[in-house]
Design an enzyme around this catalytic site. Structure first.
Site, short mmCIF file in Angstrom:
data_model
loop_
_atom_site.label_atom_id
_atom_site.label_comp_id
_atom_site.label_asym_id
_atom_site.label_seq_id
_atom_site.Cartn_x
_atom_site.Cartn_y
_atom_site.Cartn_z
N GLU A 173 0.83 -1.22 0.00
CA GLU A 173 0.00 0.00 0.00
C GLU A 173 0.86 1.26 0.00
O GLU A 173 0.77 2.09 0.91
CB GLU A 173 -0.95 -0.01 1.21
CG GLU A 173 -1.96 -1.14 1.14
CD GLU A 173 -3.08 -1.03 2.16
OE1 GLU A 173 -2.88 -0.38 3.19
OE2 GLU A 173 -4.15 -1.62 1.92
N GLU A 362 -5.37 -8.42 -1.25
CA GLU A 362 -6.05 -8.25 0.04
C GLU A 362 -7.50 -7.92 -0.22
O GLU A 362 -7.81 -7.04 -1.04
CB GLU A 362 -5.46 -7.09 0.86
CG GLU A 362 -4.15 -7.36 1.49
CD GLU A 362 -3.71 -6.26 2.44
OE1 GLU A 362 -4.57 -5.62 3.08
OE2 GLU A 362 -2.50 -6.04 2.53
C1 BG6 Z 1 -4.35 -3.12 4.71
C2 BG6 Z 1 -3.00 -3.57 5.20
O1 BG6 Z 1 -4.39 -1.74 4.85
O2 BG6 Z 1 -5.48 -3.44 5.43
C3 BG6 Z 1 -3.04 -4.70 6.18
O3 BG6 Z 1 -2.15 -3.87 4.13
C4 BG6 Z 1 -4.20 -4.50 7.13
O4 BG6 Z 1 -1.81 -4.76 6.84
C5 BG6 Z 1 -5.50 -4.50 6.34
O5 BG6 Z 1 -4.25 -5.43 8.17
C6 BG6 Z 1 -6.75 -4.36 7.17
O6 BG6 Z 1 -6.64 -3.28 8.04
P1 BG6 Z 1 -6.91 -3.48 9.60
O7 BG6 Z 1 -6.62 -2.20 10.23
O8 BG6 Z 1 -8.30 -3.92 9.72
O9 BG6 Z 1 -5.94 -4.56 10.02
#
Ligand code: BG6
Length: 465
Positions: A173, A362
């Site tokens: 990101e 993701e």
């Molecule tokens: C993304 C990141 O922003 O979102 C991850 O690459 C992160 O590391 C994921 O865990 C979800 O965000 P959060 O704050 O719910 O863990």
């Protein structure tokens, strides 16, 4: 009948070193920017002292328990696992001339275990962490020297794992630095835009140098960038809102434009001029930037809206990324707006813009899971979320978008990035641990575990909708 997923589609899951491994000082590892933010990337900085503790110090103890976890991933049929290398296991302070052998050996063991089950590794070089030594002693990515330190680290791991890892990502990101400068570029929160964009420039050059090194050292590897896919819609059809949306989408697409096209896009000239930002870009930097990525990877959780109505903007401040909510969408327990169709829109936009393969690295739902009296976890909400997004991925494939794979976020519960919570769970596998760090760390299959196993086994044919 929509076109189905390609036969070689890389189904799997994604985790990151700092959110699963724990063992934060084991085998010579140095302190990272993640370690000094024990309450997450939006939770402030804490100086670490011997004997103190934070939830990520143990996380889910993947460092010691990975064989059990890889076995569970294999049971679900994973073809791919995305994780990251903790830079501080390899170069604990960041500026050493020789790598830490114990750190390198750990990832050999991890990749060998994945190979035993035929799971393809997809490895991020830097996922929300860098050596704290580089921040303290050099000023993080604000300092040009960090480019060379990163290149040495990248070349070291490419050499070492050249026969084991064929899919790489540079910075997780990379556009997140605009919202979390310490995590992104090792600069204090509240740094000026001038400082942040100069640091971002150094990081973009480092990313391109890693691409070049990867192509030299592992000619049959593919290396991608990684964007937070923060798609924004205009809140209204007012031309002013549409224009503002275009500008705000460019703020994150800028990173992709540089990494895919190999130079700064024309619109950034005005962007910088309007804000009084002057970036030092050398001729050597321009040459380096020409090493461009092979594919584009991104995270996708939600969309948001843009408006020129100041009162509405004021109200939205403090929301995640300050986005104005979309009145047509529902939100998760954490206020993230759920928009399955948005992933299809985003994929089409990215493919139209770049004509490079995409990799969804993701996507997932952070939710509170309540085990039943018999210990089972019936996470139908997660199944619905993932099903609906995957149906839209299938639609995008039918639209003609080339997609290499899909790794859902947090296939096993892990520590959340924003606030280092444990109660915000993403997994198909439940981990017995709470926000205070209590729990046995025992792993348990949730209902979604069996659902995802079926999705992979049927190559997506079992999806509903
Ligand atoms: C993304 C990141 O922003 O979102 C991850 O690459 C992160 O590391 C994921 O865990 C979800 O965000 P959060 O704050 O719910 O863990």
């Amino acid at each position: 009948m929509s076109q189905q997923f390609p036969d070689d589609f890389l189904w799997g899951g994604a985790v990151a070193a700092n959110q699963v491994e724990g063992a934060y000082l084991t085998d010579g590892k140095g302190l990272s920017t993640s370690d000094i933010q024990p309450h997450g990337i939006f939770g402030g900085v804490v100086e670490r002292h011997p004997g103190d503790s934070g939830i990520k110090d143990v996380a889910i103890d993947f460092y010691h328990r990975f064989p059990e976890d890889i076995k569970l991933f294999a049971e679900m049929g994973f073809r791919c696992l995305r994780t990251s290398i903790a830079w501080t296991r390899i170069f604990p302070q960041g500026d050493e001339s020789e790598p830490n052998e114990a750190g390198l050996a750990f990832y050999d063991r991890l990749f060998d275990e994945m190979a035993n089950y035929g799971i393809t590794p997809l490895i991020t070089l830097s996922h929300y962490e860098m050596p704290y030594g580089l921040v303290k002693n050099y000023g993080g990515w604000g300092n040009r020297q960090t480019i060379a330190f990163f290149e040495r680290y990248a070349r070291t791991v490419f050499q070492r794992y050249q026969h084991k890892v064929k899919y790489w990502l540079t910075f997780n990101e990379i556009n997140m630095s605009l919202h979390a400068p310490l995590t992104g570029v090792g600069l204090p929160e509240g740094s000026s835009k001038q400082a942040v964009y100069q640091a971002i420039h150094h990081q973009l050059v480092a990313s391109a140098k890693a691409v070049k090194a990867c192509h030299e050292i592992i000619p049959d590897a593919k290396i991608g960038n990684m964007l937070l896919g923060g798609l924004l819609y205009p809140l209204s059809s007012k031309p002013q809102d549409v224009m503002e949306t275009l500008q705000q989408n460019r703020e994150w697409l800028f990173f992709g434009d540089v990494q895919v096209r190999g130079h700064y896009p024309a619109y950034m000239q005005r962007f910088f001029a309007d804000r009084g930002i002057a970036i030092d870009i050398t001729a050597e930097d321009r040459a380096a930037l020409q090493s461009t990525v092979d594919f584009i990877s991104f995270s996708y959780y939600m969309t948001g809206c843009v408006t020129t109505d100041e009162a509405l903007n004021q109200k939205a401040r403090g929301n995640i990324l300050d986005m104005v909510p979309n009145p047509h969408l529902e939100s998760s327990d954490w206020g993230w707006q759920i928009d399955p169709q948005g992933i299809r829109i985003l994929m089409n936009e990215l493919y139209d813009r770049y004509q490079k393969p995409l990799f969804i690295v993701e996507n997932g739902l952070g939710a509170v899971d309540k085990p039943e009296a018999d210990g089972s976890i019936n996470d139908d909400y997660r199944i619905t979320y993932l099903n609906d997004h995957l149906v839209q991925v299938r639609e995008a494939i039918a639209d003609g978008v080339e997609v290499l794979g899909y790794t859902s976020w947090g296939p096993i519960d892990l520590v959340s990035a924003s606030k280092a919570e444990f109660s915000k769970r993403y997994g198909f596998i439940y981990v017995d641990r709470d926000d205070q760090g209590n729990g046995s760390l025992e792993r348990r299959r949730k209902k979604s575990f069996f659902w995802y196993r079926e999705v992979i086994a049927s190559n997506g044919a079992s999806l509903k909708g």
